[in-house]
Each structure stands twice: as C-alpha cells, then as structure tokens.
Design an enzyme around this catalytic site. Structure first.
Site, PDB file in Angstrom:
ATOM      1  N   HIS A  60       0.803  -1.220   0.077  1.00 58.10           N
ATOM      2  CA  HIS A  60      -0.028   0.157  -0.066  1.00 58.10           C
ATOM      3  C   HIS A  60       0.974   1.254   0.108  1.00 58.10           C
ATOM      4  O   HIS A  60       1.950   1.146   0.111  1.00 58.10           O
ATOM      5  CB  HIS A  60      -0.938  -0.020   1.288  1.00 58.10           C
ATOM      6  CG  HIS A  60      -0.392   0.122   2.499  1.00 58.10           C
ATOM      7  ND1 HIS A  60       0.425  -0.962   2.894  1.00 58.10           N
ATOM      8  CD2 HIS A  60      -0.451   0.854   3.545  1.00 58.10           C
ATOM      9  CE1 HIS A  60       0.860  -0.572   3.927  1.00 58.10           C
ATOM     10  NE2 HIS A  60       0.581   0.531   4.516  1.00 58.10           N
ATOM     11  N   HIS A  62       1.260   3.718   1.864  1.00 56.55           N
ATOM     12  CA  HIS A  62       1.842   4.539   3.066  1.00 56.55           C
ATOM     13  C   HIS A  62       3.400   4.669   2.932  1.00 56.55           C
ATOM     14  O   HIS A  62       3.975   3.742   2.277  1.00 56.55           O
ATOM     15  CB  HIS A  62       1.430   3.879   4.460  1.00 56.55           C
ATOM     16  CG  HIS A  62      -0.056   3.995   4.686  1.00 56.55           C
ATOM     17  ND1 HIS A  62      -0.679   3.272   5.804  1.00 56.55           N
ATOM     18  CD2 HIS A  62      -0.683   4.962   4.386  1.00 56.55           C
ATOM     19  CE1 HIS A  62      -1.869   3.821   5.609  1.00 56.55           C
ATOM     20  NE2 HIS A  62      -2.129   4.792   4.864  1.00 56.55           N
ATOM     21  N   ASP A  64       5.878   4.533   4.733  1.00 57.57           N
ATOM     22  CA  ASP A  64       7.004   3.734   5.283  1.00 57.57           C
ATOM     23  C   ASP A  64       6.937   2.325   4.478  1.00 57.57           C
ATOM     24  O   ASP A  64       7.940   1.374   4.901  1.00 57.57           O
ATOM     25  CB  ASP A  64       6.366   3.376   6.873  1.00 57.57           C
ATOM     26  CG  ASP A  64       4.937   2.933   6.980  1.00 57.57           C
ATOM     27  OD1 ASP A  64       4.092   3.310   6.335  1.00 57.57           O
ATOM     28  OD2 ASP A  64       4.854   1.983   7.583  1.00 57.57           O
ATOM     29  N   HIS A  65       6.059   2.174   3.708  1.00 57.09           N
ATOM     30  CA  HIS A  65       6.213   1.089   2.712  1.00 57.09           C
ATOM     31  C   HIS A  65       6.808   1.372   1.300  1.00 57.09           C
ATOM     32  O   HIS A  65       6.899   0.508   0.719  1.00 57.09           O
ATOM     33  CB  HIS A  65       4.875   0.362   2.396  1.00 57.09           C
ATOM     34  CG  HIS A  65       4.253  -0.077   3.981  1.00 57.09           C
ATOM     35  ND1 HIS A  65       4.359  -1.468   4.376  1.00 57.09           N
ATOM     36  CD2 HIS A  65       3.844   0.481   5.129  1.00 57.09           C
ATOM     37  CE1 HIS A  65       3.905  -1.557   5.572  1.00 57.09           C
ATOM     38  NE2 HIS A  65       3.541  -0.521   5.832  1.00 57.09           N
ATOM     39  N   HIS A 139      -6.764  -2.258   5.331  1.00 52.22           N
ATOM     40  CA  HIS A 139      -6.145  -1.318   6.183  1.00 52.22           C
ATOM     41  C   HIS A 139      -6.296   0.083   5.894  1.00 52.22           C
ATOM     42  O   HIS A 139      -6.216   0.950   6.814  1.00 52.22           O
ATOM     43  CB  HIS A 139      -4.405  -1.609   5.928  1.00 52.22           C
ATOM     44  CG  HIS A 139      -3.596  -0.875   6.603  1.00 52.22           C
ATOM     45  ND1 HIS A 139      -3.592  -0.457   7.811  1.00 52.22           N
ATOM     46  CD2 HIS A 139      -2.596  -0.044   5.982  1.00 52.22           C
ATOM     47  CE1 HIS A 139      -2.459   0.372   8.128  1.00 52.22           C
ATOM     48  NE2 HIS A 139      -2.066   0.832   6.864  1.00 52.22           N
TER      49      HIS A 139
HETATM   50 ZN   LIG Z   1       2.944   0.434   7.704  1.00 50.14          ZN
HETATM   51 ZN   LIG Z   2      -0.044   1.259   6.424  1.00 48.65          ZN
END
Ligand SMILES: [Zn+2]
Ligand SMILES: [Zn+2]
Length: 243
Positions: A60, A62, A64-65, A139
C-alpha cells in the site's frame, strides 16, 4: 528461499529499525515486498544485486512502505543499466503520480527495462520462479481501498505477507488458517497482540514471522510466543530467514 528483513519498524523508523522492506530470494533472482527507506542503501550494503531483482511489490502507498521507491527506480535507470523488472503499485493513480514525480526528479525511466503494473486482487505476477497473488485488506479505509497482502509461491515454498491490517484484525488473511504456508510474515503494529493470540495460533505454517514492530507489542512477545504452536521469529533489521 531466503527472506532478508531490511526494515522492521512500524510506521516510522526507530533507533536500530528502518521502515518496511523485505527481500525474497530464490533460484538466483529476487523480489522486494515493500520499499521503505533506505532499502536501496541496505541492498547495496548487503551485497544484493539490482540486476537480480525481478519484481517490486508495494502492499500500500503509506510512506513507510514505499518511501524509497524513487531511489530504487533510479538505481535501475542510472547505475545498473542491465537491470530489468516490474514495479507493482496498488492503484492506477499511484503509478501516474509516481511517474510524474520521477519525471520531475530524474527525467523519466527506461521503459525497455522497467515496467509498471497495478496490483489487482488475484495473480499479479507469474514467472519461472515465483507466483504472486494479491488479496485486498482493509488497512486503508473506506473499503474497498488499495491495500493488499501478498502470497508468494515458489516450487516448494509458500510465503504469505499480511501487509498492514485493520486495528481489529478482522481482515487477517483467512488463507493463513485454511492453507498451509511455509512462512507467514505478519505485521505487529495495528492491534494489541494479546487480544489476537487465537488468530495467530490458528495459522497453518511452519514459521510465523513478526515484523513491522511497535514497542507495546514487542515487549509482550516473551509472553505470547509460548502460546503459539509453530516456530516464531520476531524479526530484527538485517535478519535472514532461510526457508
Ligand atoms: Zn505500515
Ligand atoms: Zn500502512
């Protein structure tokens, strides 16, 4: 098959933990599941070759990914001119926006060696080494949204990456309990682990690997692990797990 955990922190880096990025290696080729910073540098530090990368799979959008995705694309374009692979992003709009950003930063990419594809539910990647199947998670609200878990299957190994999940874990992949997996890699941030011991205990796998760690769960793991029937590995940055 070998998994290398480049980053095991929750939504932000911590001392000793970077953001999410896991390298799956098999048959001399490799695949990245998520691309949080600084995966590009950690690849190089660990002697991993961009030429071996066949796919980059983003659960996804976000940060941090996927925060170091531009740097990984730049590695393909400027520093490793024989590398080729496919970047899988979870929505069409993300690809359009990312390519516009890349044009502004680096003037675009070599479409002869790099391709982009949108993750959809079902089989998204199938080559001689690995088949990757995507399943929606909840999520990112409202559902349906653009967050996925990934099931990576080689000839004899099966690994499920949960991606990020809902706070009540109601979207924990049913396949984790219905079908045998060599390994399940689960996040450990968006819920309180002691409330979901039964969910993890019901997983059908040889080893359950926790990553995407957050402190209030990490500190409970010594009490949780004895309640789980399978081998459990709590990942730290740099860990390698051979399956
Ligand atoms: Zn995350
Ligand atoms: Zn996330």
């Amino acid at each position: 098959m070998k998994l290398t955990f480049f980053g095991t922190s929750h939504g932000a880096p911590e001392v000793g933990r970077f953001c999410s990025g896991t390298l799956l290696e098999t048959d001399g080729v490799s695949y990245l599941v998520d691309c949080g910073a600084p995966v590009d540098a950690l690849m190089l530090n660990r002697g991993k070759r961009f030429e071996d990368l066949r796919g980059i799979f983003i659960t996804h959008m976000h940060e941090d990914h996927m925060g170091t995705l531009p740097a990984v694309l730049k590695e393909f374009g400027h520093y490793h001119p024989t590398a080729h692979g496919t970047f899988y992003l979870p929505e069409d709009g993300a690809i359009e926006a990312f390519l516009a950003w890349d044009r502004a930063m680096h003037g675009g990419y070599d479409a002869n060696r790099v391709s982009f594809a949108t993750v959809k539910p079902g089989v998204i990647h199938d080559d001689d080494h690995v088949t990757v199947t995507a399943y929606l998670t909840e999520h990112i609200r409202p559902f349906p949204s653009y967050a996925y878990d990934f099931y990576c299957k080689s000839e004899d190994k099966h690994v499920l990456f949960t991606g990020d999940l809902r706070g009540d874990l109601s979207d924990f992949p049913k396949t984790a309990q219905d079908l045998h997996r060599t390994a399940i890699v689960s996040e450990l941030t968006h819920f309180h682990v002691e409330q979901h011991v039964d969910t993890f205990a019901a997983c059908d796998c040889d080893v359950l690997i926790f990553n995407h760690m957050i402190g209030y769960n990490t500190e409970k793991m010594p009490d949780i692990i004895p309640k789980l029937p399978m081998a459990v590995h709590v990942a730290a940055d740099g860990d390698e797990v051979v399956l």
